[in-house]
Write an enzyme that holds these catalytic residues in place. Sequence first.
Site, mmCIF file in Angstrom:
data_model
loop_
_atom_site.group_PDB
_atom_site.id
_atom_site.type_symbol
_atom_site.label_atom_id
_atom_site.label_comp_id
_atom_site.label_asym_id
_atom_site.label_seq_id
_atom_site.Cartn_x
_atom_site.Cartn_y
_atom_site.Cartn_z
ATOM 1 C CG HIS A 105 -1.893 1.110 1.239
ATOM 2 N ND1 HIS A 105 -3.051 1.070 0.494
ATOM 3 C CD2 HIS A 105 -1.884 2.320 1.861
ATOM 4 C CE1 HIS A 105 -3.719 2.209 0.665
ATOM 5 N NE2 HIS A 105 -3.033 2.977 1.485
ATOM 6 C CG ASP A 146 -5.686 -0.779 2.342
ATOM 7 O OD1 ASP A 146 -5.095 -1.609 1.632
ATOM 8 O OD2 ASP A 146 -6.245 0.229 1.887
HETATM 9 C C1 GRF Z 1 1.722 0.834 -6.322
HETATM 10 O O1 GRF Z 1 1.966 2.157 -5.971
HETATM 11 C C2 GRF Z 1 1.134 0.077 -5.163
HETATM 12 O O2 GRF Z 1 1.465 0.590 -3.923
HETATM 13 C C3 GRF Z 1 -0.337 0.239 -5.370
HETATM 14 O O3 GRF Z 1 -0.515 0.239 -6.756
HETATM 15 C C4 GRF Z 1 0.663 0.735 -7.389
HETATM 16 C C5 GRF Z 1 1.026 -0.193 -8.495
HETATM 17 O O4 GRF Z 1 2.001 0.353 -9.330
HETATM 18 N N1 GRF Z 1 -1.062 -0.753 -4.617
HETATM 19 P P1 GRF Z 1 2.674 -0.512 -10.460
HETATM 20 O O5 GRF Z 1 1.555 -1.023 -11.371
HETATM 21 O O6 GRF Z 1 3.404 -1.645 -9.812
HETATM 22 O O7 GRF Z 1 3.587 0.414 -11.171
#
Ligand code: GRF
Length: 189
Positions: A105, A146
């Site tokens: 998260h 969460d």
């Molecule tokens: C990340 O920032 C993660 O924390 C959130 O979704 C985003 C995914 O980014 N849950 P990516 O697709 O891995 O670039």
Amino acid sequence: MKRIAIFASGTGSNALKIIQHFSAIETPIEVALIVCNNAQAGVLQIAATHQIPTLLINKDIFFKGHHYLPQLQQMQIDLIVLAGFLWKIPPKIIEAYPNKMINIHPALLPKYGGKGMYGNNVHEAVIANKETESGITIHYVNEHYDEGKIIFQAKCAITADDTPSTLANKIHVLEHLHFATIIEKQLTA
Ligand code: GRF
């Protein structure tokens, strides 16, 4: 061999880092499956490039059908990693993978979590509240968004000139730095 399934709905930059981590080191851990709910998602291209099997999932089956449990069992998945996966996980999957499903998260839970708190919404809320720090939380997944037990957190400072977009970049740096290592620890502990 320990086998990871990554669930992702978007760009997949975290998925890419995790794939690269486990293909670069000598380890009995592999990313065995990418599960995705969006046929246009960048993560599917990443999976194709790295020759990782993918499962494109359908809402009715995921929420009301067999939840894809037969496929996950058939693939002998040991750990489910949520990396930017936007659907809520059905209770039956959570029951089938107790303490074997983790999420990342982009904030310091318990603050800035819960329904609607994803992606840029999180960073906008953090900046609007004039927080001086934010960070990442890696946690077990339970039936509440969460709220599962926290495994790891890392922080970054927020400066006066930060915007939601510059904060998002800082958060991605932290995610890319830590997520794969924490996954490895989970599977080797
Ligand atoms: C990340 O920032 C993660 O924390 C959130 O979704 C985003 C995914 O980014 N849950 P990516 O697709 O891995 O670039």
